[in-house]
Scaffold this active site. Structure first.
Site, short mmCIF file in Angstrom:
data_model
loop_
_atom_site.label_atom_id
_atom_site.label_comp_id
_atom_site.label_asym_id
_atom_site.label_seq_id
_atom_site.Cartn_x
_atom_site.Cartn_y
_atom_site.Cartn_z
N ARG A 191 -66.35 47.87 -81.20
CA ARG A 191 -66.07 46.68 -82.00
C ARG A 191 -64.78 45.98 -81.56
O ARG A 191 -63.81 45.87 -82.31
CB ARG A 191 -65.98 47.04 -83.50
CG ARG A 191 -67.24 47.70 -84.00
CD ARG A 191 -67.44 47.52 -85.47
NE ARG A 191 -66.50 48.26 -86.27
CZ ARG A 191 -66.50 48.26 -87.60
NH1 ARG A 191 -67.39 47.56 -88.26
NH2 ARG A 191 -65.63 48.95 -88.28
N ARG A 250 -63.98 53.35 -99.83
CA ARG A 250 -63.64 52.10 -99.17
C ARG A 250 -64.61 50.97 -99.55
O ARG A 250 -64.25 49.79 -99.47
CB ARG A 250 -63.65 52.27 -97.65
CG ARG A 250 -62.57 53.19 -97.11
CD ARG A 250 -62.58 53.21 -95.58
NE ARG A 250 -62.61 51.85 -95.07
CZ ARG A 250 -63.56 51.40 -94.24
NH1 ARG A 250 -64.53 52.19 -93.84
NH2 ARG A 250 -63.52 50.15 -93.81
N LYS A 276 -67.20 43.41 -101.06
CA LYS A 276 -66.03 43.92 -100.36
C LYS A 276 -65.71 43.05 -99.14
O LYS A 276 -64.57 42.62 -98.94
CB LYS A 276 -66.27 45.36 -99.91
CG LYS A 276 -65.18 45.92 -99.01
CD LYS A 276 -65.50 47.32 -98.52
CE LYS A 276 -66.38 47.33 -97.29
NZ LYS A 276 -65.60 47.23 -96.04
N ASN A 277 -66.72 42.81 -98.31
CA ASN A 277 -66.48 42.08 -97.06
C ASN A 277 -66.07 40.63 -97.29
O ASN A 277 -65.35 40.05 -96.49
CB ASN A 277 -67.71 42.16 -96.15
CG ASN A 277 -67.94 43.56 -95.59
OD1 ASN A 277 -67.01 44.36 -95.54
ND2 ASN A 277 -69.16 43.85 -95.19
N CYS A 302 -63.84 52.28 -89.53
CA CYS A 302 -64.85 53.31 -89.32
C CYS A 302 -65.13 53.52 -87.84
O CYS A 302 -65.07 52.58 -87.05
CB CYS A 302 -66.16 52.92 -90.01
SG CYS A 302 -66.16 53.13 -91.79
N ASP A 324 -75.46 47.20 -92.08
CA ASP A 324 -74.81 47.99 -93.13
C ASP A 324 -75.79 48.62 -94.12
O ASP A 324 -75.37 49.31 -95.04
CB ASP A 324 -73.79 47.13 -93.89
CG ASP A 324 -72.48 46.99 -93.14
OD1 ASP A 324 -72.29 47.71 -92.15
OD2 ASP A 324 -71.65 46.16 -93.56
#
Length: 422
Positions: free
Chosen positions: A123, A400, A22-23, A118, A308
């Protein structure tokens, strides 16, 4: 609102295919903005975040087509109609800020809303902005938007990151490909997703050296072309499903997995009593003998233990023999899953960025609520090994970052189903 119902059902056995990252995909997609030629991404994951990035790119005038049941994305930015990324789309996902560097590099101006995502800490995007300023960008924050311009184009410069930020490294790397002269990124992030982006950009004609190391050097070129690129395996999905047989028992093969994507994580699993064996198709995971042993974990930038996977690792350690200490050094406010695990009988003591987990013999099923993407799957993992039923609410977070969780886990013997909301 949908929920996931999990019933503890003993050991898991079989194979789980691991999707593209995903990232990585969320970074590769904005790379299309750097060129007027087609970019094709294969091994794309089928996730709501990918759909959000698709919507954002289409709002700028890019063409994005989903082919081969969503596994292939065909992108083209030959006829963009806007350089403004609106709040209504950007607020849904933090990765949206990654359109800023490519738009600014190619067109000399861009307006991008400050992003959402999220709720796992502040961040801030200041590292992204400072990197672009080092390449000559003129920036102004106004009404929640970043107004960026470089009337004469970006210029090569030296970027010294105060922290090895993945997103800031990606934004700067993409922008530098079209900057005039040489750009040097120091204290750059080293994650596999960075390496994957660099490989794609190089296939498009970029001149990049040093990806995967702390210093990356980019020689700007006048234009980039098209390319076809395969998205790297999702190491976070990989690590998540590696924990399933560790928690439940049994033996599961993760198709497409590679140890080098998760070396620090694999070392902790080994210390906890989990065997990880390379196969021709991926990685085979099982418990070595008996109960999981307590281990201490500190999250760090790659190649350290991934933040993560912290929530999922905590789920494993809830039933370990002994006391484990987890220290979160990447994001503040990332232990919101701890109170939910405690509802299942876990013994967890949180103080600031440190959580002490004392293992119990067995967790008990309970109604729990997901607070973010990784927390949601940690509760599912805990439910797999708990006595009775666990119902995980607010699983829109899950969509997601994980495709077909129910299908993949039920395929190895888990008793899990998705309950549609009213």
């Amino acid at each position: 609102m949908d929920s996931i119902l999990v019933t503890g059902n003993g050991p898991l056995n079989g194979q789980i295919p691991i999707a593209g990252a995903k990232n990585a995909c969320l970074t590769l997609m904005p790379a299309t903005l750097l060129s007027d030629e087609p970019l094709t991404l294969t091994n794309a994951p089928r996730l709501s975040d990918i759909r959000t990035m698709t919507t954002l790119l289409q709002s700028l005038g890019a063409e994005v087509s989903s082919l081969a049941d969503g596994r292939v994305l065909a992108l083209s930015s030959h006829a963009l109609t806007s350089q403004t990324a609106e709040y209504d789309i950007v607020r849904k996902m933090r990765a949206s800020i990654l359109v800023l560097g490519p738009l600014l590099a190619r067109f000399g101006h861009a307006v991008v809303s400050l992003p959402g995502g999220c709720a796992i800490g502040a961040r801030p995007v200041d590292l992204h902005l400072k990197a672009l300023e080092a390449m000559g960008a003129e920036l102004e924050l106004k009404d929640g938007y970043v107004h960026a311009k470089a009337p004469n184009g970006l210029k090569g410069g030296e970027v010294n990151f105060a922290f090895a930020s993945v997103g800031a490294t990606e934004n700067a790397l993409m922008a530098a490909t079209l900057a005039k002269g040489t750009t040097v990124l120091k204290n750059a992030a080293r994650e596999p997703e960075i390496v994957d982006l660099a490989r794609c950009l190089r296939a498009m004609g970029a001149q990049i050296e040093g990806e995967g190391e702390s210093t990356i050097t980019i020689q700007g070129v006048d234009r980039l072309g098209g390319a076809t690129h395969q998205v790297v395996t999702d190491r976070i999905e990989l690590g998540t499903y590696m924990l399933a047989p560790a928690i439940c028992g049994g033996e599961v093969e993760l198709l497409g997995g590679r140890i080098e994507l998760l070396s620090a994580f694999v070392e902790k699993l080994d210390a906890a009593g989990v065997s990880v064996e390379e196969t021709e198709a991926g990685l085979k995971v099982r418990r070595k003998n008996g109960r999981i042993q307590a281990v201490d974990v500190t999250t760090e930038p790659f190649p350290g233990f991934p933040t993560d996977l912290q929530a999922q690792m905590m789920a494993l350690l809830c039933t370990a023999e002994g006391t484990s200490v987890l220290e979160e050094k990447i994001f503040e406010n990332r232990f919101m899953h701890a109170p939910e695990l405690m509802r299942m009988g876990a013994q967890i003591d949180v103080h600031g960025g440190t959580a002490k987990v004392t293992g119990v013999d067995r967790l008990k099923g309970a109604p729990v609520m997901a607070t973010d993407l990784r927390a949601s799957v940690s509760l599912i993992l805990a439910g797999l090994a708990a006595e009775g039923e666990t119902r995980v609410a607010r699983v829109y977070h899950l969509d997601r970052g994980y495709e077909h969780v129910v299908r993949k886990l039920s395929g190895v013997g888990a008793k899990i189903e998705r309950i549609s909301g009213e």
